[in-house]
Motif scaffolding. Structure first.
Motif, short mmCIF file in Angstrom:
data_model
loop_
_atom_site.label_atom_id
_atom_site.label_comp_id
_atom_site.label_asym_id
_atom_site.label_seq_id
_atom_site.Cartn_x
_atom_site.Cartn_y
_atom_site.Cartn_z
N ILE A 15 45.54 45.83 42.34
CA ILE A 15 45.39 44.84 41.25
C ILE A 15 44.28 43.85 41.57
CG2 ILE A 15 46.53 42.93 40.04
CD1 ILE A 15 49.14 44.52 40.30
N ILE A 16 44.24 43.37 42.83
CA ILE A 16 43.21 42.39 43.25
C ILE A 16 41.82 43.02 43.11
CG2 ILE A 16 42.29 41.08 45.19
CD1 ILE A 16 45.19 40.71 46.15
N ALA A 18 40.95 45.52 41.17
CA ALA A 18 40.67 45.75 39.75
C ALA A 18 40.19 44.46 39.07
CB ALA A 18 41.90 46.30 39.06
N ILE A 19 40.83 43.34 39.44
CA ILE A 19 40.41 42.05 38.85
C ILE A 19 39.00 41.69 39.28
CG2 ILE A 19 40.88 39.56 38.90
CD1 ILE A 19 43.85 40.23 39.05
N GLN A 20 38.67 41.93 40.54
CA GLN A 20 37.32 41.63 41.02
C GLN A 20 36.28 42.46 40.29
OE1 GLN A 20 36.41 39.28 43.19
NE2 GLN A 20 38.52 38.58 43.33
N GLY A 22 36.61 43.77 37.33
CA GLY A 22 36.55 43.30 35.95
C GLY A 22 35.74 42.03 35.81
N TYR A 23 35.82 41.16 36.79
CA TYR A 23 35.10 39.88 36.74
C TYR A 23 33.59 40.11 36.80
CZ TYR A 23 33.48 35.27 38.17
OH TYR A 23 32.82 34.08 38.26
N TYR A 24 33.16 41.10 37.62
CA TYR A 24 31.73 41.33 37.79
C TYR A 24 31.13 42.25 36.73
CZ TYR A 24 31.72 39.07 42.37
OH TYR A 24 31.81 38.15 43.39
#
Length: 287
Positions: A15-16, A18-20, A22-24
């Motif tokens: 999850i961590i 995937a979030i990173q 998604g942010y970039y």
């Protein structure tokens, strides 16, 4: 670690990550709002216009008035000092009439600047403005009646009242009805301001033809000794106002003058002259 715990750690790590990513790689920014300079200027002008209207509404509005009937409240509203108002009231108590702008300044001694502001709103009766010259000898004016020849308002009939221009059947009955509400009738002509529908011009006409002889049976109440029961019997003084008067009296350690009543919270300043008819100050506190 158990198998479930390991799976939980792997899931959290996924999850961590995937979030990173998604942010970039994902664009979350919104489209820029276009700035329309013309609409902004129109909106600004409208706001400025509304502000100006509000400023104008807050300004004092003057309407034509007869300077002979300036009272304490009206004088303060006009910007006159207490001394200037007192000079005018003393002049009027002698049954004398202001008949010109020049005479108003001579009597009150107001400044030229204040006179220049008020003078355009002075409205003298026709019998004054129709005269030649700026001054009138009130002793020889045919429209003025000597005090001893005037009719007592407390004994006047409806027919006598209707002889005044502007007073018909309805107003004459209203004046008599107001008079009959009280055992002693009118105490002073100033109480005519309490009669609904009477304009300042009509009241002025009544003053020229009628007078009031106060009843000797009325005992004035000493303001510095009055009880709550005594105060609430006076016209325009309610229980709440009476409590406020007593509270102010305690804070001041007594009143020096009746005019200090205007400092009482919620006091009806425009009724001061009527209320003063029923009050006295027999023992004024020492300075």
């Amino acid at each position: 670690m158990t198998k479930q715990e390991r799976n939980g750690i792997f899931l959290l790590a996924f999850i961590i990550i995937a979030i990173q990513f998604g942010y970039y790689f994902l664009d979350f920014s919104s489209d820029p709002i276009p700035f329309n300079k013309r609409d902004y200027e129109l909106y600004s002008r409208e706001i400025d216009s509304l502000k100006q209207i509000e400023i104008e509404l807050r300004k004092k509005k003057l309407y034509p008035f007869n300077p002979n009937y300036i009272d304490d409240f009206k004088g303060c509203f006009l910007g006159m000092s207490n001394e200037e108002i007192d000079r005018l009231l003393a002049f009027r108590k002698e049954d004398q009439w202001i008949s010109s702008v020049e005479q108003f300044q001579q009597v009150t001694k107001i400044s030229d600047s204040l006179l220049g502001t008020l003078a355009p709103y002075f409205k003298f009766p026709d019998w004054i403005t129709n005269q030649k010259g700026s001054t009138i000898n009130t002793n020889s004016n045919p429209y003025l009646i000597k005090k001893e020849e005037k009719i007592d308002l407390n004994k006047a009939t409806a027919e006598q009242l209707q002889s005044i221009k502007g007073i018909g059947k309805v107003l004459s009955e209203r004046i008599i009805k107001y008079r009959n509400r009280f055992p002693d009738g009118f105490m002073d002509l100033v109480e005519l301001n309490d009669v609904y529908g009477l304009s300042s011009e009509v009241i002025e006409s009544i003053r020229r033809k009628f007078t009031v002889t106060p009843s000797q049976s009325i005992e004035k109440v000493d303001l510095n000794k009055a009880t709550l029961t005594q105060l609430v019997k006076i016209r325009h003084i309610s229980y709440d106002l009476a409590f406020s008067i007593l509270e102010e009296r305690t804070l001041r350690d007594g009143f020096n003058t009746l005019d200090e009543l205007i400092k009482v919270r919620g006091f009806p300043i425009n009724k001061l002259e009527i209320i003063k008819l029923y009050l006295s100050l027999e023992n004024i506190k020492a300075e």
